[in-house]
Enzyme design. Structure first.
Site, PDB file in Angstrom:
ATOM      1  N   THR A  97      10.821 -24.056  14.663  1.00 54.62           N
ATOM      2  CA  THR A  97      11.093 -23.675  13.273  1.00 54.62           C
ATOM      3  C   THR A  97      12.360 -22.855  13.107  1.00 54.62           C
ATOM      4  O   THR A  97      12.722 -22.058  13.983  1.00 54.62           O
ATOM      5  CB  THR A  97       9.902 -22.858  12.722  1.00 54.62           C
ATOM      6  OG1 THR A  97      10.305 -22.249  11.489  1.00 54.62           O
ATOM      7  CG2 THR A  97       9.474 -21.754  13.668  1.00 54.62           C
ATOM      8  N   GLU A 156      12.455 -20.358  11.410  1.00 51.51           N
ATOM      9  CA  GLU A 156      12.049 -18.948  11.423  1.00 51.51           C
ATOM     10  C   GLU A 156      12.480 -18.263  12.726  1.00 51.51           C
ATOM     11  O   GLU A 156      12.560 -17.036  12.777  1.00 51.51           O
ATOM     12  CB  GLU A 156      10.527 -18.834  11.278  1.00 51.51           C
ATOM     13  CG  GLU A 156      10.021 -18.944   9.857  1.00 51.51           C
ATOM     14  CD  GLU A 156      10.458 -17.790   8.971  1.00 51.51           C
ATOM     15  OE1 GLU A 156      10.194 -16.632   9.320  1.00 51.51           O
ATOM     16  OE2 GLU A 156      11.093 -18.049   7.942  1.00 51.51           O
ATOM     17  N   TYR A 169       4.896 -14.737  13.586  1.00 52.84           N
ATOM     18  CA  TYR A 169       4.931 -16.199  13.618  1.00 52.84           C
ATOM     19  C   TYR A 169       6.197 -16.686  14.327  1.00 52.84           C
ATOM     20  O   TYR A 169       6.148 -17.536  15.223  1.00 52.84           O
ATOM     21  CB  TYR A 169       4.875 -16.739  12.180  1.00 52.84           C
ATOM     22  CG  TYR A 169       5.218 -18.209  12.053  1.00 52.84           C
ATOM     23  CD1 TYR A 169       4.281 -19.196  12.345  1.00 52.84           C
ATOM     24  CD2 TYR A 169       6.488 -18.613  11.637  1.00 52.84           C
ATOM     25  CE1 TYR A 169       4.605 -20.557  12.221  1.00 52.84           C
ATOM     26  CE2 TYR A 169       6.815 -19.960  11.506  1.00 52.84           C
ATOM     27  CZ  TYR A 169       5.874 -20.927  11.801  1.00 52.84           C
ATOM     28  OH  TYR A 169       6.193 -22.255  11.690  1.00 52.84           O
ATOM     29  N   LYS A 172       6.407 -18.808  17.828  1.00 56.68           N
ATOM     30  CA  LYS A 172       7.075 -20.110  17.889  1.00 56.68           C
ATOM     31  C   LYS A 172       8.205 -20.108  18.921  1.00 56.68           C
ATOM     32  O   LYS A 172       8.488 -21.118  19.552  1.00 56.68           O
ATOM     33  CB  LYS A 172       7.635 -20.483  16.511  1.00 56.68           C
ATOM     34  CG  LYS A 172       6.597 -21.018  15.543  1.00 56.68           C
ATOM     35  CD  LYS A 172       6.178 -22.442  15.892  1.00 56.68           C
ATOM     36  CE  LYS A 172       5.276 -23.052  14.851  1.00 56.68           C
ATOM     37  NZ  LYS A 172       4.759 -24.384  15.226  1.00 56.68           N
TER      38      LYS A 172
END
Ligand code: NDP
Ligand code: GDR
Length: 345
Positions: free
Chosen positions: A128, A130, A152, A156
């Site tokens: 991601t 992110e 998160y 990841k």
């Protein structure tokens, strides 16, 4: 010969679209879901694939190595797409450890099972944007340094590097797709775009009065989910395992997405108020329709994301096909249709 794929997270947005894509190409798909007392398959129901003869729905625990090994052995899959995750950034601040188990270690169990059972299996990890978090370069590309800003993003990043590491250590076909935000009518309502389009649909029907949001200044690179799952598929058909960014290379604020959504119901907004208490009113009637509520702010925010998918374009022939205006329109339209029919997940 037809191919067999395992798709973890079949009940999610991407799992549903990816299963649809693979089934249409003649794949046999093992779609995994977690055991709950009331499993909800509304997305694959909406796509009309729940009863497809080549779709097998299997209960699977992401943190049980034995389950992973048995799933791989019994399915004889040649491709695994690991999409299941605790995927909501906001919740990861409240549940960092669960997020680490599911979103981070979930990939490790599958990679270990591949290493144990059959190293020829191709593995896709749902990485991601992110991971770029507090961005170190604009736009972000495959080798832009990472700086995650949420539990998160950190989880990841672990799964991403583990995929790269198994590629380099054990010659496993581990590919990581660094996907920027992608949306659709199948997006969960906790994410900002769908929260906006569902509320706008409800406002247009007199079922809601006000849209309350957090940071309107956050900028995202939003694409259409159906395009992105096709990119995942292409990554696993590529001749070598690699890392690819999928994005549109256009970034807009949350505020702009709100405006686009309201435009679908013929409302133009006027913005006023202070930074923390910004409001949006109907230009014609003066009615209050949008309000900033600091409860929706995050402890640490990713202020902006914009990706350059040049590598995917060059190596995979991948292109995003849907502009943000069209995306907002099709999401509002779907939410009006659902709310009219009396249901909305
Ligand atoms: P969704 O949140 O729509 O779907 C997540 C899936 O994971 C659901 O099937 C969900 O099951 C499952 N899941 C969640 N928690 C668990 C658990 N504890 N055990 C087993 N399964 C679980 O996400 P998307 O489809 O949007 O995203 C797919 C993947 O891509 C995710 O890994 C996400 O982090 C990643 N990603 C998404 C992007 C996006 O913009 N959409 C961008 C970049 C990466 P249930 O239905 O039971 O909750
Ligand atoms: P994101 O998506 O965090 O980028 O993660 P989300 O839609 O939740 O937030 C986008 C931006 O909007 C701001 N925001 C709000 N967000 C939500 N959810 N609700 C609000 O009311 C609100 N108001 C403003 C957020 O602060 C943020 O800046 C998504 C997920 O799909 C991840 O799994 C995926 O990895 C990334 O996209 C890429």
């Amino acid at each position: 010969m037809s191919k067999t794929a395992i798709v973890t997270g079949i009940s999610g947005q991407d799992g549903a679209y990816l299963a649809e894509n693979l089934l249409a190409r003649g794949y046999k798909v093992y779609g995994t879901y977690r055991r709950t007392s009331s499993v909800n398959f509304w997305r694959i129901d909406e796509l009309g694939i729940t009863d497809h003869p080549n779709l097998k729905l299997v209960e699977y625990d992401l943190t049980d190595l034995g389950s992973a090994i048995r799933l791989i052995e019994s399915s004889e899959a040649t491709e695994i797409y690991n999409l299941a995750a605790q995927s909501f950034v906001g919740v990861s601040f409240d549940q960092p450890i669960t997020t680490g188990h599911i979103t981070g270690l979930g990939a490790a169990y599958l990679l270990e099972a591949i290493r144990t059972v059959n190293r020829g299996i191709r593995f896709y990890q749902a990485s991601t944007s992110e991971m770029f978090g507090k961005v170190q370069a604009i736009p972000q590309v495959e080798d832009t340094p990472f700086y995650p800003r949420s539990p998160y993003g950190v989880a990841k990043l672990y799964a991403h590097w583990l995929t790269v590491n198994y590629r380099e250590s054990f010659d496993i076909f581990g590919t990581s797709g660094i996907l920027f935000n992608h949306e659709s009518p199948l997006r969960g309502r906790e994410f900002v775009t769908r929260k906006i389009t569902d509320t706008v649909a409800k406002i247009s029907m007199g079922k809601a009065e006000l849209l309350e949001l957090g940071n309107l200044d956050a900028k995202r690179d939003w694409g259409f989910a159906r395009d992105y799952v096709e990119g995942m598929r292409r990554m696993l058909q590529h001749d070598i395992p690699d890392t690819f960014v999928l994005a549109t290379n256009r970034m807009e604020t949350v505020r702009t997405f709100v405006e686009l959504a309201f435009r679908q119901i013929d409302i133009e907004l006027d913005w006023s108020g202070s930074e923390d208490q910004e409001t949006g009113t109907d230009r014609k009637t003066g009615k209050l329709l949008v309000r900033v509520n600091p409860d929706f702010y995050r402890p640490a925010e990713v202020e902006l994301l914009i990706g350059d998918p040049a590598k995917a374009r060059r190596d995979l022939g991948w292109e995003p096909t849907v502009q943000l205006e069209e995306l907002a329109a099709l999401m509002v339209e779907a939410d009006i249709r659902r709310n009219t029919a009396g249901w909305s997940f």
